[in-house]
Write an enzyme that holds these catalytic residues in place. Structure first.
Site, PDB file in Angstrom:
ATOM      1  N   HIS A 181       0.805  -1.230   0.000  1.00 52.38           N
ATOM      2  CA  HIS A 181       0.000   0.000   0.000  1.00 52.38           C
ATOM      3  C   HIS A 181       0.838   1.280   0.000  1.00 52.38           C
ATOM      4  O   HIS A 181       0.292   2.376  -0.022  1.00 52.38           O
ATOM      5  CB  HIS A 181      -0.960   0.026   1.207  1.00 52.38           C
TER       6      HIS A 181
HETATM    7  C1  UD1 Z   1      -1.919   5.706   5.839  1.00 55.03           C
HETATM    8  C2  UD1 Z   1      -0.588   6.195   6.395  1.00 55.03           C
HETATM    9  C3  UD1 Z   1       0.444   5.075   6.305  1.00 55.03           C
HETATM   10  C4  UD1 Z   1      -0.060   3.798   6.935  1.00 55.03           C
HETATM   11  C5  UD1 Z   1      -1.422   3.446   6.378  1.00 55.03           C
HETATM   12  C6  UD1 Z   1      -1.961   2.282   7.151  1.00 55.03           C
HETATM   13  C7  UD1 Z   1      -0.071   8.575   6.061  1.00 55.03           C
HETATM   14  C8  UD1 Z   1       0.702   9.558   5.273  1.00 55.03           C
HETATM   15  N1  UD1 Z   1      -0.069   7.320   5.622  1.00 55.03           N
HETATM   16  O1  UD1 Z   1      -1.722   5.437   4.464  1.00 55.03           O
HETATM   17  O2  UD1 Z   1       1.612   5.487   6.992  1.00 55.03           O
HETATM   18  O3  UD1 Z   1       0.847   2.777   6.640  1.00 55.03           O
HETATM   19  O4  UD1 Z   1      -2.317   4.558   6.536  1.00 55.03           O
HETATM   20  O5  UD1 Z   1      -2.859   1.533   6.453  1.00 55.03           O
HETATM   21  O6  UD1 Z   1      -0.668   8.926   7.048  1.00 55.03           O
HETATM   22  N2  UD1 Z   1      -9.311   5.000   1.947  1.00 55.03           N
HETATM   23  C9  UD1 Z   1     -10.520   4.366   1.966  1.00 55.03           C
HETATM   24  N3  UD1 Z   1     -11.057   4.043   3.171  1.00 55.03           N
HETATM   25  C10 UD1 Z   1     -10.464   4.331   4.355  1.00 55.03           C
HETATM   26  C11 UD1 Z   1      -9.238   4.997   4.327  1.00 55.03           C
HETATM   27  C12 UD1 Z   1      -8.673   5.328   3.117  1.00 55.03           C
HETATM   28  O7  UD1 Z   1     -11.105   4.074   0.924  1.00 55.03           O
HETATM   29  O8  UD1 Z   1     -11.012   4.001   5.424  1.00 55.03           O
HETATM   30  C13 UD1 Z   1      -8.690   5.298   0.633  1.00 55.03           C
HETATM   31  C14 UD1 Z   1      -8.936   6.713   0.139  1.00 55.03           C
HETATM   32  O9  UD1 Z   1      -9.086   6.654  -1.240  1.00 55.03           O
HETATM   33  C15 UD1 Z   1      -7.643   7.418   0.471  1.00 55.03           C
HETATM   34  C16 UD1 Z   1      -6.617   6.317   0.335  1.00 55.03           C
HETATM   35  O10 UD1 Z   1      -7.280   5.138   0.755  1.00 55.03           O
HETATM   36  O11 UD1 Z   1      -7.382   8.497  -0.367  1.00 55.03           O
HETATM   37  C17 UD1 Z   1      -5.370   6.529   1.174  1.00 55.03           C
HETATM   38  O12 UD1 Z   1      -5.693   6.737   2.541  1.00 55.03           O
HETATM   39  P1  UD1 Z   1      -4.724   7.595   3.494  1.00 55.03           P
HETATM   40  O13 UD1 Z   1      -5.191   7.494   4.883  1.00 55.03           O
HETATM   41  O14 UD1 Z   1      -4.518   8.950   2.942  1.00 55.03           O
HETATM   42  O15 UD1 Z   1      -3.332   6.881   3.334  1.00 55.03           O
HETATM   43  P2  UD1 Z   1      -2.960   5.341   3.491  1.00 55.03           P
HETATM   44  O16 UD1 Z   1      -2.407   4.870   2.194  1.00 55.03           O
HETATM   45  O17 UD1 Z   1      -4.069   4.587   4.095  1.00 55.03           O
HETATM   46  N1  UDP Z   2      -3.320  -5.486   9.188  1.00 47.47           N
HETATM   47  C1  UDP Z   2      -4.555  -6.086   9.349  1.00 47.47           C
HETATM   48  N2  UDP Z   2      -5.270  -6.412   8.236  1.00 47.47           N
HETATM   49  C2  UDP Z   2      -4.803  -6.206   6.977  1.00 47.47           C
HETATM   50  C3  UDP Z   2      -3.537  -5.592   6.820  1.00 47.47           C
HETATM   51  C4  UDP Z   2      -2.821  -5.239   7.952  1.00 47.47           C
HETATM   52  O1  UDP Z   2      -5.002  -6.317  10.476  1.00 47.47           O
HETATM   53  O2  UDP Z   2      -5.514  -6.539   6.013  1.00 47.47           O
HETATM   54  C5  UDP Z   2      -2.561  -5.098  10.395  1.00 47.47           C
HETATM   55  C6  UDP Z   2      -1.209  -5.751  10.496  1.00 47.47           C
HETATM   56  O3  UDP Z   2      -1.307  -7.017  11.113  1.00 47.47           O
HETATM   57  C7  UDP Z   2      -0.438  -4.748  11.335  1.00 47.47           C
HETATM   58  C8  UDP Z   2      -1.022  -3.424  10.871  1.00 47.47           C
HETATM   59  O4  UDP Z   2      -2.285  -3.719  10.314  1.00 47.47           O
HETATM   60  O5  UDP Z   2      -0.739  -4.904  12.705  1.00 47.47           O
HETATM   61  C9  UDP Z   2      -0.114  -2.808   9.846  1.00 47.47           C
HETATM   62  O6  UDP Z   2      -0.767  -1.764   9.230  1.00 47.47           O
HETATM   63  P1  UDP Z   2      -0.444  -1.221   7.790  1.00 47.47           P
HETATM   64  O7  UDP Z   2       0.298  -2.243   7.009  1.00 47.47           O
HETATM   65  O8  UDP Z   2      -1.703  -0.717   7.247  1.00 47.47           O
HETATM   66  O9  UDP Z   2       0.470   0.051   8.106  1.00 47.47           O
HETATM   67  P2  UDP Z   2       2.016   0.243   8.406  1.00 47.47           P
HETATM   68  O10 UDP Z   2       2.423  -0.701   9.471  1.00 47.47           O
HETATM   69  O11 UDP Z   2       2.744   0.039   7.126  1.00 47.47           O
HETATM   70  O12 UDP Z   2       2.089   1.660   8.820  1.00 47.47           O
END
Ligand code: UD1
Ligand code: UDP
Length: 366
Positions: A205
């Site tokens: 992601h």
């Molecule tokens: C964010 C964090 C990242 C973390 C990740 C965990 C930042 C800069 N990034 O990235 O560090 O690893 O969360 O998963 O804070 N969206 C949905 N539903 C949701 C949330 C998001 O559809 O509930 C979609 C939206 O299109 C959005 C995109 O996902 O634009 C990205 O979401 P965003 O929270 O901006 O960044 P992540 O890639 O989730």
């Molecule tokens: N995780 C989860 N379901 C998923 C993907 C990740 O429960 O489908 C959990 C994973 O086990 C870990 C956390 O989410 O505890 C990691 O989050 P993510 O990869 O979104 O973010 P990052 O750690 O890269 O910031």
């Protein structure tokens, strides 16, 4: 002591849960959970409150998705009001998301002390938004909770005073110890028709991998080429959007050895990782969870903040290069001694009592 916890994204809920539970045992600690609304889908947020036995946030700011400046700015505007109204003794921020940075900046500008969980992690890649978030948050923080000795050293190198740094270990490890046998997780293998040790888990992601269509194509081509493996792929919403835009979703759906699923809950993920032959990921948290659950990790990044896992031989960095992904996966699968090697490794991320130490330190210094 009045603590305001600011969270918003999936991994932050997991990182915070052990601290919230520890605080609830102590009548001297009043805890308030503020959710920024960065993640809002059930399977990105509420499911973790349910599975980790957390009460609903006191406040949800409902900020939602947007560009970095918009999202961080909107969170700060809302947090400024919330913090001013509650006037907590300390604002606690976990991890490295935009919610983390917004919490830290809004608090310090109001002269409310900031405490950072997972301080000192560094990938030394400033193109990652998380690296920017964690550096700035660390430098706004008065109390820095480091998960490993390496993180402590990173902070010292940046001139953070030693007496502000507390090596407590990783709250993600506390959570994992409590939840590895979580009831709802036990069903996940069965429901996906998987047998232990006969599949690998993939998550991707990071913007560097999924927002760049060429990079995403390389990862997907590698996945398609690894047809000897059953690949379970819980798809993050950002990735789903990009797979649709790049016309890759249809292709993956037709690929028999790939099981595309919605993001899974925490209990399910722990079971999936524990029973997998290998994990392919660009997640920060999953690199450590794979390490703790003794599953080899192939990291789809050029750099990692969790260098310890690489140095110990439990993790390998392959970026988004198709040949490196395929080559490394095949090479590692052929090593018979991998499992026994992983089992023998010492954990550099604490003893599973980080949350106890965090509450102790907060009570001492706030
Ligand atoms: C964010 C964090 C990242 C973390 C990740 C965990 C930042 C800069 N990034 O990235 O560090 O690893 O969360 O998963 O804070 N969206 C949905 N539903 C949701 C949330 C998001 O559809 O509930 C979609 C939206 O299109 C959005 C995109 O996902 O634009 C990205 O979401 P965003 O929270 O901006 O960044 P992540 O890639 O989730
Ligand atoms: N995780 C989860 N379901 C998923 C993907 C990740 O429960 O489908 C959990 C994973 O086990 C870990 C956390 O989410 O505890 C990691 O989050 P993510 O990869 O979104 O973010 P990052 O750690 O890269 O910031």
């Amino acid at each position: 002591m009045r603590v305001m916890l600011v969270i918003g994204a999936r991994p932050q809920i997991i990182k915070s849960a052990p601290v919230v539970h520890e605080a609830s045992k102590d009548s001297d600690v009043e805890f308030q959970i503020v959710h920024t609304g960065q993640h809002y889908d059930f399977e990105m947020s509420k499911i973790f409150f349910n599975e980790l036995d957390l009460s609903s946030p006191t406040t949800n700011l409902g900020v939602g998705s947007g560009s970095h400046a918009w999202q961080t700015g909107k969170m700060m505007i809302e947090l400024e009001k919330t913090i001013s109204k509650s006037d907590p003794d300390v604002v606690l921020v976990p991890g490295d998301t935009n919610s983390t940075l917004a919490g830290a900046l809004a608090s310090i500008k109001l002269h409310v002390p900031v405490a950072h969980i997972e301080a000192g992690a560094r990938s030394y890649n400033m193109r990652m938004p998380e690296e920017i978030n964690r550096r700035l948050t660390d430098h706004c923080s008065e109390v820095l909770f480091a998960v490993s000795e390496n993180c402590v050293q990173n902070l010292l190198k940046e001139g953070i005073p030693e007496d502000q740094i507390h090596l407590v270990g990783d709250t993600m490890y506390d959570a994992l110890l409590k939840h590895t046998s979580g009831v709802s997780g036990r069903r996940v293998l069965e429901s996906l028709g998987l047998s232990a040790n006969e599949y690998v888990v993939l998550t991707v992601h990071r913007p560097e991998n999924v927002d760049d269509v060429e990079s995403l194509k390389r990862v997907i081509k590698a996945v398609i080429e690894l047809e000897e493996l059953t690949i379970v792929f819980p798809v993050h919403p950002r990735t789903l959007k990009r797979l649709k835009e790049g016309d890759l979703l249809k292709r993956l759906k037709k690929t028999k050895h790939v099981k595309l699923v919605d993001p899974v809950g925490y209990h399910g993920m722990l079971q999936l990782v524990k029973n997998a032959r290998m994990v392919f990921t660009d997640s920060g948290g999953l690199q450590k969870e794979a390490f703790w659950l003794r599953t080899f990790c192939v990291t789809l990044r050029e750099r990692t903040e969790w260098v310890e896992t690489v140095e110990l031989g439990a993790n390998v960095l392959v970026g988004s290069d198709r040949d490196r992904i395929v080559g490394k996966a095949r090479e590692c699968l052929a090593i018979n001694s991998l499992e026994s090697m992983l089992k023998a490794l010492k954990n550099p991320f604490g003893g599973g009592d980080a949350s106890v130490k965090i509450i102790e330190v907060l009570k001492e210094v706030c």
